[in-house]
Design an enzyme around this catalytic site. Structure first.
Site, PDB file in Angstrom:
ATOM      1  N   ARG A  73      -7.577  -0.286   1.199  1.00 30.36           N
ATOM      2  CA  ARG A  73      -8.061  -1.678   0.553  1.00 30.36           C
ATOM      3  C   ARG A  73      -8.737  -1.430  -1.090  1.00 30.36           C
ATOM      4  NH1 ARG A  73     -12.305  -1.878   5.100  1.00 30.36           N
ATOM      5  NH2 ARG A  73     -10.788  -0.872   6.086  1.00 30.36           N
TER       6      ARG A  73
ATOM      7  N   ASP B 229     -11.831   7.548   3.730  1.00 31.35           N
ATOM      8  CA  ASP B 229     -10.879   6.927   4.753  1.00 31.35           C
ATOM      9  C   ASP B 229     -10.801   5.325   4.407  1.00 31.35           C
ATOM     10  OD1 ASP B 229      -8.782   7.557   6.033  1.00 31.35           O
ATOM     11  OD2 ASP B 229      -9.712   7.529   8.681  1.00 31.35           O
TER      12      ASP B 229
ATOM     13  N   LYS C 281     -10.205  12.628   8.877  1.00 24.91           N
ATOM     14  CA  LYS C 281      -9.548  12.366   9.855  1.00 24.91           C
ATOM     15  C   LYS C 281      -9.135  13.758  11.045  1.00 24.91           C
ATOM     16  CE  LYS C 281      -5.980   8.732   7.982  1.00 24.91           C
ATOM     17  NZ  LYS C 281      -6.805   7.997   8.819  1.00 24.91           N
TER      18      LYS C 281
ATOM     19  N   LYS D 297       0.631  -1.043  -0.138  1.00 23.59           N
ATOM     20  CA  LYS D 297      -0.241  -0.300  -0.265  1.00 23.59           C
ATOM     21  C   LYS D 297       1.094   1.237  -0.073  1.00 23.59           C
ATOM     22  CE  LYS D 297      -2.678   2.695   3.470  1.00 23.59           C
ATOM     23  NZ  LYS D 297      -3.320   2.357   4.161  1.00 23.59           N
TER      24      LYS D 297
ATOM     25  N   ASP E 128      -2.397  10.535   3.879  1.00 19.75           N
ATOM     26  CA  ASP E 128      -3.551   9.883   3.871  1.00 19.75           C
ATOM     27  C   ASP E 128      -4.342  11.390   4.979  1.00 19.75           C
ATOM     28  OD1 ASP E 128      -5.988   8.890   4.355  1.00 19.75           O
ATOM     29  OD2 ASP E 128      -5.231   7.527   5.501  1.00 19.75           O
TER      30      ASP E 128
END
Length: 499
Positions: free
Chosen positions: A349, A345, A275, A263, A268
């Site tokens: 995946r 968020d 977040k 990944k 992020d």
């Protein structure tokens, strides 16, 4: 990098800044684990009243006019009957920290009598070397005046013939070049380590090693491959995404191929599902999976293992902005599977899903192993010392667990609970990208498993959210990026695939 040397003779050792002497613990008291001259016993005999020899315990002393080294470190290894590889690894990591704080550059290490232990000289030396190398590292800093500790420059291990010791030490040094690469990438500013930077590192590795080839897909090529999930996550970012494919041919006539996927979310923010600040501040480390794959390839090529491995890194930022992908919308992956976005968020995946699809289409893998800082739920479950992993194949799971045990990089197999798969149900798409607020690590793994579709390939998913990055030093790792996974996977591939 050549740091570690071996020397059979105590009497012929070179002068050094410091000497490390080993001790066992017996009946809560320190017991000498090696024979030394009386001059050294005079230095440490009074210190033994406050030194028990327990695992990782150290005592720092000064020599005298009769000792070749002027700084002496007593190192506890615990009870001789209980010593393990992890004991050795962590003890010599602790000793390295003490030595560096004392500004030592050259060190002599006297081996204990190993014949009474439950494992081999080779295993002891491997873990000793790993402990020293792991803590002989400085993370990048940006001070005006450098405040980093000095490195150890030469470590001589006494009590072993050079032919045996130096072979082990050269191997561990090559391996740790990969570990250091992983750590440096994770520790460096996210504005510097962009998807393009990860691609540049892959190109540099391919330029350094003739056994490596690299292919880089830009946004246009990503869209051409219909990687709609990676493209969706990349929509809000000012930096361009990259899809990186590294190929190592160590056994060209073999059809066996391992695919490693990392990944590569270089920062992020959570996207529109933003977040909170406390959760975002460490998110430069959300590409630790990608950095792990690059570190593995550095070590793999240097060690010239006779196996075939492909590395895949989907790389992007997950940014907030007017163009960012949106919750409630549906995006379609490479094979046509559609995903309703329950949270922006839960982006890791999504990009891993397209990478799995690419691997199945183009790489003909025997096994797929992915690395990802994927879920906070895994940190809640296992903390920062153990990484959880999921596998659809018991042999792969067993071999990874054994490699984990032998390297001290702790893995714990988690269950793929079939019943929980229903939590991913969507009325408008093939699935959602999140489940309920329970069993988050399991539903994330089940999401990834769906993209295997009907392919019988062996697959393992390593959730390294807790182990990739520590906000304080935790032996045998330094503070911040750990490089977790590089040693374990190299050992796994060498032991179980290099046949």
């Amino acid at each position: 990098m050549v740091l570690l040397y071996s020397q059979a003779s105590w009497d012929k050792r070179s002068k050094a800044d410091a000497l490390v002497l080993p001790f066992w613990m017996k009946n809560s008291k320190a017991q000498e684990a090696a024979v030394v001259d009386e001059d050294y016993k005079l230095v440490y005999q009074n210190a033994l009243s406050n030194f028990s020899g327990k695992k990782g315990e150290t005592a720092f002393l000064f020599g005298n006019d009769h000792t070749k080294e002027q700084k002496i470190v007593l190192l506890g290894l615990g009870k001789s009957e209980e010593v393990s590889g992890t004991t050795v690894l962590e003890a010599y990591a602790q000793a390295t920290t003490v030595l560096r704080k004392a500004k030592c550059k050259t060190v002599n290490i006297l081996l204990p009598t190993i014949s009474q232990l439950r494992f081999s000289v080779e295993e002891f030396l491997t873990n000793l070397a790993a402990g020293v190398l792991s803590l002989n590292y400085n993370y990048p800093t940006y001070h005006k005046v450098d405040t980093s500790l000095p490195f150890l420059e030469k470590v001589t291990v006494m009590g072993i013939v050079s032919k045996v010791g130096d072979k082990i030490f050269r191997k561990e040094e090559s391996l740790f070049e990969g570990v250091y690469l992983t750590r440096d990438l994770v520790n460096t500013n996210a504005d510097e380590v962009t998807p393009e930077k990860l691609a540049a590192v892959a190109k540099d590795l391919a330029g350094e090693f003739a056994s490596l080839d690299v292919k880089i897909l830009d946004r246009k090529a990503i869209l051409k491959e219909k990687m709609g999930l990676l493209a969706a996550v990349a929509k809000g970012a000012a930096v361009e995404p990259r899809f990186i494919v590294l190929d190592y041919q160590g056994k060209p006539k073999s059809k066996d191929r391992t695919v490693l996927i990392g990944k590569g979310v270089t920062f992020d923010s959570g996207g529109l599902d933003l977040k909170p600040g406390k959760a975002m501040i460490t998110m430069k480390e959300d590409m630790a999976g990608a950095a792990t794959v690059l570190g593995i390839f550095s070590a793999l090529a240097s060690l010239e293992l006779p196996i075939n491995v492909t590395g895949i890194i989907p790389a992007t930022e997950n940014a907030i902005g007017s163009a960012a992908y949106k919750m409630g919308d549906v995006y379609v992956g490479m094979t046509g599977l559609s995903v309703e976005i329950g949270s922006t968020d839960a982006e890791g995946r999504l990009i891993l899903a397209d990478a799995i699809s690419y691997a199945l289409k183009y790489c003909n893998p025997t096994r797929i192993i992915d690395f990802a800082t994927l879920t906070g739920a895994m940190v809640v479950s296992l903390g920062e010392s153990v990484a959880g992993f999921f596998a659809n194949n018991d042999v792969l799971a067993r071999d990874l667990a054994e490699a984990s045990s032998e390297t001290g990089e702790a893995l714990w197999r988690m269950p793929l609970v079939e019943k929980y798969d229903q939590a991913l149900h969507s009325d408008i798409a093939d699935m959602k990208n999140i489940g309920s607020n329970r069993a988050g690590s399991i539903t994330a793994a089940l999401f990834l498993q769906r993209f295997l579709e009907d392919n019988p390939v062996a697959w393992a998913h390593l959730d390294i959210a807790g182990t990739a990055y520590h906000e304080k030093e935790e032996l045998p790792y330094p503070k911040y990026a750990t490089g977790f996974g590089v040693r374990c996977l190299i050992h796994y591939m060498e032991k179980f695939l290099s046949k």
